[in-house]
Design a protein around this motif. Structure first.
Motif, short mmCIF file in Angstrom:
data_model
loop_
_atom_site.label_atom_id
_atom_site.label_comp_id
_atom_site.label_asym_id
_atom_site.label_seq_id
_atom_site.Cartn_x
_atom_site.Cartn_y
_atom_site.Cartn_z
N LEU A 124 4.38 3.11 -3.35
CA LEU A 124 4.75 4.51 -3.33
C LEU A 124 6.13 4.67 -2.68
O LEU A 124 6.98 5.43 -3.13
N PHE A 172 -0.65 5.23 13.45
CA PHE A 172 -1.67 4.62 14.31
C PHE A 172 -1.82 5.41 15.60
O PHE A 172 -2.93 5.70 16.05
N GLU A 228 6.18 6.22 5.35
CA GLU A 228 6.49 4.87 4.92
C GLU A 228 7.70 4.28 5.64
O GLU A 228 7.89 3.08 5.67
N VAL A 247 -8.98 5.00 4.45
CA VAL A 247 -8.01 3.97 4.12
C VAL A 247 -7.68 4.03 2.63
O VAL A 247 -6.51 3.92 2.22
N ASN A 262 -3.96 4.74 1.48
CA ASN A 262 -3.24 3.52 1.12
C ASN A 262 -3.26 3.13 -0.35
O ASN A 262 -2.47 2.30 -0.74
N THR A 278 0.85 -1.18 0.00
CA THR A 278 0.00 0.00 0.00
C THR A 278 0.89 1.23 0.00
O THR A 278 2.09 1.14 0.23
N SER A 279 0.27 2.38 -0.24
CA SER A 279 1.06 3.61 -0.34
C SER A 279 1.84 3.87 0.93
O SER A 279 2.94 4.39 0.90
N THR A 280 1.24 3.58 2.07
CA THR A 280 1.94 3.85 3.32
C THR A 280 2.70 2.65 3.82
O THR A 280 3.43 2.76 4.80
N GLY A 281 2.52 1.52 3.17
CA GLY A 281 3.14 0.30 3.67
C GLY A 281 2.38 -0.31 4.82
O GLY A 281 2.78 -1.35 5.35
N LEU A 282 1.30 0.32 5.21
CA LEU A 282 0.51 -0.21 6.32
C LEU A 282 -0.63 -1.03 5.76
O LEU A 282 -1.19 -0.69 4.71
N ASP A 283 -0.99 -2.08 6.48
CA ASP A 283 -2.07 -2.92 5.99
C ASP A 283 -3.40 -2.18 6.08
O ASP A 283 -3.70 -1.51 7.07
N ASN A 284 -4.21 -2.35 5.03
CA ASN A 284 -5.51 -1.69 4.99
C ASN A 284 -6.35 -2.00 6.21
O ASN A 284 -6.96 -1.12 6.82
N LYS A 299 -5.51 -3.10 9.14
CA LYS A 299 -5.01 -2.60 10.41
C LYS A 299 -5.28 -1.10 10.54
O LYS A 299 -5.68 -0.60 11.61
N LEU A 300 -5.12 -0.41 9.43
CA LEU A 300 -5.44 1.01 9.42
C LEU A 300 -6.91 1.20 9.77
O LEU A 300 -7.28 2.06 10.58
#
Ligand code: HEA
Ligand code: HEA
Ligand code: CUA
Ligand SMILES: [Cu+2]
Lengths: 196, 646, 116, 293
Positions: free
Chosen positions: C3, C89, C17, B197, B201, A10-16, A18-19
């Protein structure tokens, strides 16, 4: 609980998911905040009894609070197990957590009936109203949590959860811990601190 | 993928898979089970437009009653129910879902994605919205409507306590209101989470936050406001539900409850709520103005940051709806000041839009007319908002028609004008055809005139002391002329809306063909065919700059003059190989792109809510039915694979 | 291409990131978790103890609030991994938490209620 | 026909907005200062006057900004409209920082100029009524305001109660402090030409003071939606010179002493009037004793 690894990029590297979960918890802060605010605003303003000091049973509730707290420990141990690939331990801890959660609910059910016998009902006074609704919604959250845990447990018995699926456990854990910290606040504000 | 879902061999699982497969081909099932953001967007748009007409007809009835003093078109009771439904409908069933329609249609296209982050959650959000909306409107039938008794809630759109308690609003109208709004809240929340999201993302490579189109930014801010504000009203409505159904005392003065708690909670939601209503429109016109001025948005970072600032500040002004409740001098001073200050970031936006026009080469196409109209009309509404924020003088204007004037200028002049602008602007993208330009202009001018004719006189009637929410008025208070003007204006608006509807239905089949990039626009959605293929982008684009598409078409020479990019001279647009699905880029025809399969589970789960709600009101036996639907839907959702293997 | 990869390729700054890959295998182990659990247990015991000791009202309230705050933080930081996880988070959660805290404090104050 | 439309269309961008703007301002001004019963501009008391002046203080800058913005838009639309449909895009101006700072700071300063007198007036009007204020207890119920005069007492100490069927009187030239109490839902007590409204909220008793300049009759009205007959929850208040007021008070007192027992009273919570009743039912007021404010 579909969507496995495919979306990890994902763009942020975070799992959808979990976000999503953290956003949900942020939103839940305002949900429980609203109920707690009503409780705090009305504490000590009931025009008739029964009043909290006549009812609360600190030793009993302390045990409940302790049970829920320990369920958080077992939850995090379940996560630690699956992250190390130990499905067996994960199942044990998951089951323990669900059992502890069920115990907590049972305690709450007992407490509600006790209070009801003493004459506290939803409509008795402001205390009854705010107490039952606040703790009731919390209890509903715990119940849903138990359902999720039991579902995951059953699913894992069928081999559905392996090390690579640890996110499922992590997400359930986040929810579970959140419900626990809400109880930390409730325990202090609603039980331990009584109006003068 | 969770391939170990329901056992492969079981007949049930097989049947489910067959239904899903059928949904790919059967046109009706296809819509019911769709998880395609574009189709969901269309569903949202069409439904909210239907409710717009409904809310508008309610308004027309009210205006007919108020056209003359002492008229007898409606009884007091009917009038009260109509304004309650009108306000509730316009806010929750029109502006919010219509904005959601644009989020759905545009966000993935604008950030270069193939869908939203959670396609099935998206479908769930729509079906829940529809269920809640129909449920809410079913309240009209809570009394014998055919015998001339209008049902529906009668507590006003903000349903103040203790009037909202059963002792004062008997009947089921307010029950439908409380439960219905809670269902709608779930829908909004689901959408809010999903778009945050998605935006964070799912951006295409190179699409950094500060290269995102302003509409995407405003969607992000709006979604944050939704997820933080909705829970507050949800709790207020739960508390109301407990009071009404189970004799709880949250708002019951007799038991010591404080009715002002309701007001705090409602406006704690309500004020962020009004920015939830306006920011999407701000985003839309921030796309339209640059396109038709043919230059970039003036002060992009300022517009973005002011949007964020508005989002934060909207949490600190809610008491301006409660100036006259006697909260005291300290609270009124503090909230008076904070309310005044919120004009600063909003002003920044207005001036930057004007800066966008400056030095442009403005093309007055229909979308542009609506965008310019939005800026102008919103400014009037914003300024009357500033006069409202002046606490002591607001003691005179609160709960008069001056407020009604203010909020229609911002809601209609701001949000509805902006949303119409968006419809004219993006219609060609989704149909491949233009809306008729001439009739678009007629629509615009008629609506602008009708709108001002309706709502400007309300400033006057308000200042002349006419309270809102009165079904009749005496003839010697000096209000007659103003009310007559308002009523005439309202029907003028109706005519303009009718023209739009005809234009829409005509153009969708016969409109002029538009092509992929009809407006010489600047953002990614115009790089793909009109209408977009279901996979949106055959190749995920790589973004190098804000206004990416413009930079593919034009470049600036050494003097800063604009020259076209000569075809073939510049490097071909870069695409990201190895896109998000890990299947490698598809080659032109979209083969090999795996999109989520259709699913009935969101629909099934959403159906649970109205059952539960109706059950709570009429017969508890329905509650478990609803709960079962919900649970079955959710479990099916969790267990079925997002994408069926072929 | 994500990205982040794209940015790195072009030598652009990578914003949120950067933490993406870090959070694997830095989790505390069973031992830490059990220790935290023990601390939580002890604090709860102290809370209940304080309740019975019969401190003055204000001291009681302050110490109970502080103790529960510690419990809260421990669970959030360790069990929910906010201490180790991506800062985004934390930001999201804190935003919700503080919004709730601030606005409801104001509501209660405006309605002339007592906070505790 | 189509020719007319075309010509109209060509000129519309120029004319219509300007006309609308002009019409709007003319409209706004024409409403001020007329002598209609609830005109908030036609203030006849200290409070209303101050509030009106504050409104002007905000309204004129607002009209100024409105003309600036909408006028600016019209000018730009005329000046920068595309002349040649085949032209290339103009220079891609992205922003101008000094300009952007200006239009952040200047409005902020303007708004501060609004805020300071506003806060001053909040504290001015929000001050407790002066000790010599004439006190009237208001009890609101669906759908009437009861005026209770604690200073007009009969031999047994019962105050004068006007329950919505008789017009109340107030003295001029001095503060009248209205102690507002609700017997059911939220109402709002509003006499526009004397001053702004204050809500009558159950469990939250408020005090509003107003001051009438000269004898006159004032129209007042419930300003918070309170149910089916909210629209007709009105009152007519006579402001009398002190001696006339005293005379009226004495007459009322005589009458009060002549009537045998006080009306049957009712406890604080009033059962709702059944929906559908279209008359102003004189709902029984609360016990005279319970009106301390
Ligand atoms: C889209 C919805 C929307 C928006 C954007 C706004 C924006 C604003 N609103 Fe409005 N408001 C409503 C919807 C909205 N409102 C609704 C629905 C109600 C009534 C609810 C009900 O009672 O039913 C209401 C009611 C309402 C009240 C309560 C009135 C009362 O009941 O007594 C107040 C009081 O302060 C207020 C103030 C403001 C202010 C200061 C803004 C500001 O954000 C406006 C800022 C914009 C500008 C000021 C214009 C552009 C700025 C410039 C050009 C810069 C230069 C300007 C200056 C120097 C002044 N609004
Ligand atoms: C986005 C929000 C929005 C919008 C767009 C509108 C639009 C309109 N509103 Fe709205 N209004 C509110 C939000 C909105 N309103 C709110 C929140 C309240 C407060 C409620 C309360 O006090 O509780 C309110 C209150 C309100 C009142 C005050 C009632 C009172 O206090 O007594 C009035 C009075 O004139 C009014 C009028 C109108 C009119 C004439 C329109 C028009 O612009 C409507 C235009 C639309 C149409 C006319 C539809 C056209 C449809 C067709 C042509 C279809 C025909 C098809 C068939 C017949 C098949 N509104
Ligand atoms: Cu009383 Cu409206
Ligand atoms: Cu507001």
């Amino acid at each position: 609980m579909a969507a496995g690894t495919a979306h990890l990029e994902t763009s942020t590297g975070l799992d959808n998911r979990k976000l999503l979960m953290w956003l949900f918890l942020g939103s839940e802060c305002l949900f429980f905040g609203s109920f707690i605010a009503a409780y705090v605003l009305y504490r000590g303003h009931s025009t008739t009894g029964p009043y909290p000091e006549d009812l609360v049973d600190i030793p009993f509730t302390s045990v409940s609070a302790f049970v829920l707290l320990m369920s958080s420990v077992s939850m995090v141990l379940a996560l630690a197990s699956i992250q190390r690939g130990n499905v067996r331990n994960m199942q044990i801890w998951l089951f323990t957590t669900a059992i502890l959660g069920t115990l907590f609910i049972a305690g709450q059910a007992y407490e509600f009936t006790e209070f009801h016998h003493e004459g506290l009902s939803l409509s008795a006074n402001l205390y009854g109203t705010t107490f039952f609704v606040l703790t009731g919604f919390h209890g509903a959250h715990v119940t849903i949590g138990v359902l999720i845990l039991m579902s995951l447990f059953t699913y894992s018995l069928r081999g559905g959860i392996q090390q690579k699926d640890s996110l499922n456990i992590e997400l359930a854990g986040l929810y579970w811990h959140f419900v626990d910290i809400v109880w930390i606040i409730i325990f202090t504000l609603v039980y331990l601190i009584q109006p003068q | 993928m969770a391939t170990i879902a329901a056992p492969r061999t079981s007949p049930l699982a097989q049947a489910l898979r067959d239904t899903r497969a059928a949904a790919e081909h059967n046109p009706i099932l296809n819509w019911l089970a769709t998880v395609d953001h574009k189709k969901i967007g269309v569903l949202y748009g069409v439904s909210s437009f239907v409710f717009f007409c409904l809310g508008g007809i309610e308004a027309l009835l009210m205006r007919a009653q108020l056209a003359r003093p002492g008229a007898n078109v409606l009884t007091a009771d009917e009038f009260n129910r109509l304004f309650t439904m009108h306000g509730t409908t316009m806010v929750f069933l029109v502006v919010m879902p219509m904005s959601a329609a644009f989020f759905n249609l545009m966000i993935p296209l604008m950030i270069g994605a193939r869908d939203v982050a959670f396609p099935r959650l998206n479908a769930f959000s729509y079906w829940t919205f529809l269920a809640g909306a129909i449920f809410l409107n079913a309240s009209f039938f809570t009394r014998n409507i055919f015998g001339g008794e209008l049902g529906a809630p009668d507590g006003g759109w903000f349903g103040y306590a203790p009037l909202n308690l059963r002792a004062f609003t008997p009947g089921h109208g307010m029950d439908f209101w409380a439960l219905g709004l809670n269902i709608l809240g779930i829908a909004s929340l689901a959408g809010g989470f999903n778009f945050i999201v998605t935006i964070l993302n799912m951006r295409a490579p190179g699409m950094t936050l500060f290269r995102m189109p302003v509409f995407v930014w405003m969607t992000l801010v709006t979604s944050f406001l939704i997820i933080f504000a909705m829970p507050v009203i949800a709790v207020a409505l739960f508390e109301l539900t407990f009071d009404r159904f189970f004799g709880a005392n949250f708002f019951n003065p007799a038991a010591g409850g404080n009715p002002l708690l309701w007001q705090h909670m409602f406006w704690l939601f309500g004020h962020p709520g009004v920015y939830i209503l306006i920011l999407p429109a701000f985003g839309i016109i921030s796309e339209i103005l640059p396109t038709f001025s043919r230059k970039p948005l003036f002060g992009y970072p300022f517009v973005v940051f002011s949007g964020i600032a508005i989002g934060f500040m909207s949490w600190g002004v809610w008491v301006h709806h409660m100036y006259t409740t006697g909260l005291g001098t300290v609270a009124n001073s503090a909230f008076g000041i904070s309310t005044i200050l919120i004009a600063v970031p909003t002003g920044v936006k207005v001036f930057n839009w004007m800066g966008t026009l400056w030095g442009g080469s403005i093309r007055f196409r229909a979308p542009m007319m609506f965008a310019i109209g939005t800026v102008a009309m919103f400014t009037i509404g914003g300024l009357s908002g500033v006069t409202h924020s002046m606490v002591p003088s607001d003691y005179q204007q609160q709960d008069t028609y001056y407020v009604v004037a203010h909020f229609h200028y911002v809601l209609f002049g701001g949000a509805i004008f902006g949303l119409f602008g968006g419809m004219y602007y993006w219609f060609p993208k989704f149909t491949g055809r233009f809306l008729n330009e001439r009739w678009g202009h007629v629509h615009f001018w008629l609506m602008l005139i009708g709108f001002n004719l309706t709502f400007f006189p309300m400033h006057m009637s308000g200042l002349l002391g006419m309270p809102r929410r009165i079904y009749t008025y005496p003839s010697d208070y000096g209000w007659n002329l103003w009310n007559l003007m308002s009523s005439v204006g309202a029907f003028t608006i109706a005519l303009s809306v009718l023209i739009f509807m005809i234009n829409f239905l005509y153009s969708i089949r016969r409109g002029k063909e538009a092509g992929d990039d009809p407006w010489d626009a600047r953002t990614l959605e115009w790089t793909i065919p009109s209408p977009p293929p279901h996979y949106n982008f055959a190749e995920i684009p790589v973004v190098h700059s804000r206004d990416e598409f413009w930079h593919r078409k034009y470049q600036e020479d050494a003097q800063g003059n604009v020259v076209p990019v000569i075809a073939g001279a510049a490097h071909a647009p870069e695409v990201a190989h190895g896109d998000g699905d890990g299947h490698g880029g598809a080659h032109g025809d979209g083969h090999g792109i795996h999109l989520p399969s259709p699913s009935f589970m969101p629909l099934i789960a959403a159906l649970g809510f109205p059952f539960i709600a109706v059950g709570l009101i009429y017969d508890y036996a329905l509650v478990p039915v609803g709960a079962t639907l919900l649970i079955v839907g959710l479990y099916g959702w969790a267990l079925e694979p997002a994408t069926e293997e072929e | 291409m994500t990205l982040a990869e794209y940015r790195r390729k072009r030598g652009e700054p990578v914003l949120t990131e950067e933490h993406a890959e870090e959070h694997t295998e830095k989790h505390p182990g069973v031992l830490e978790y059990t220790q935290i659990g023990l601390i939580l247990f002890v604090i709860t015991a102290i809370e209940v103890g304080i309740y019975y000791v019969g401190l003055g009202f204000n001291t009681l309230v302050v110490s109970l609030l502080v103790l529960s705050l510690i419990k809260f933080t421990l669970v959030v930081a360790w069990f929910m991994h906010l201490r180790f996880d991506n800062k985004l988070f934390m930001t999201l959660f804190i935003t919700g938490l503080f919004t709730a805290l601030i606005v409801f404090t104001v509501v209660i104050a405006a309605l002339h209620g007592q906070l505790v | 026909m189509s020719d007319v439309i075309r010509r109209l269309r060509a000129n519309a961008p120029r004319l219509v907005p300007a006309l609308i703007l002009l019409a709007l301002v003319v409209l706004l001004l024409s409403g001020c200062e007329t002598d209609t019963p609830q005109n908030t501009f036609a203030a006849e008391g200290e409070v209303a006057r101050k509030q009106r002046d504050l409104f002007y203080w905000a309204m004129w800058p607002a009209i100024g900004v409105m003309i600036l913005v909408i006028g600016g838009i019209i000018v730009m639309c005329l000046r920068f409209r595309e002349r040649d449909p085949n032209s290339l895009p103009p220079r891609q101006l992205e922003g101008n920082t000094p300009l952007k700072l200006t239009w952040t700071v200047v409005p902020a300063i303007m708004l501060l100029a609004l805020g300071v007198p506003m806060v001053a007036m909040i504290w001015d009007l929000g001050a407790d009524p002066s000790p010599d204020a004439y006190v009237i207890n208001i009890e609101a119920q669906r759908y009437s305001f009861s005026f209770i005069y604690p200073e007009i007492k009969d031999a047994k100490g019962n105050p004068l109660i006007l329950d919505g069927l008789q017009d109340p009187h107030i003295p001029v030239g001095k503060q009248v402090a209205f102690h507002l109490k609700s017997n059911d839902v939220i109402h709002s007590f509003w006499i526009p030409r004397l001053g702004g409204k204050l809500d009558v909220v159950p469990n939250n008793d408020n005090v509003l003071w107003l001051k009438a300049d000269k004898p006159d009759t004032f129209h007042g009205e419930c300003a918070e939606y309170c149910g089916i007959d909210h629209a007709t929850m009105k009152m007519l208040i006579h402001a009398d010179a002190q001696e006339d007021f005293d005379k009226w008070a004495n007459e009322e007192l005589l009458q009060l002493n002549a009537t045998p027992a006080p009306k049957p009273s009712k406890s604080a919570s009033v059962t709702p009037t059944p929906a559908g009743s279209a008359t102003i039912a004189p709902t029984p007021t609360a016990t005279p004793q319970g009106t301390g404010g």
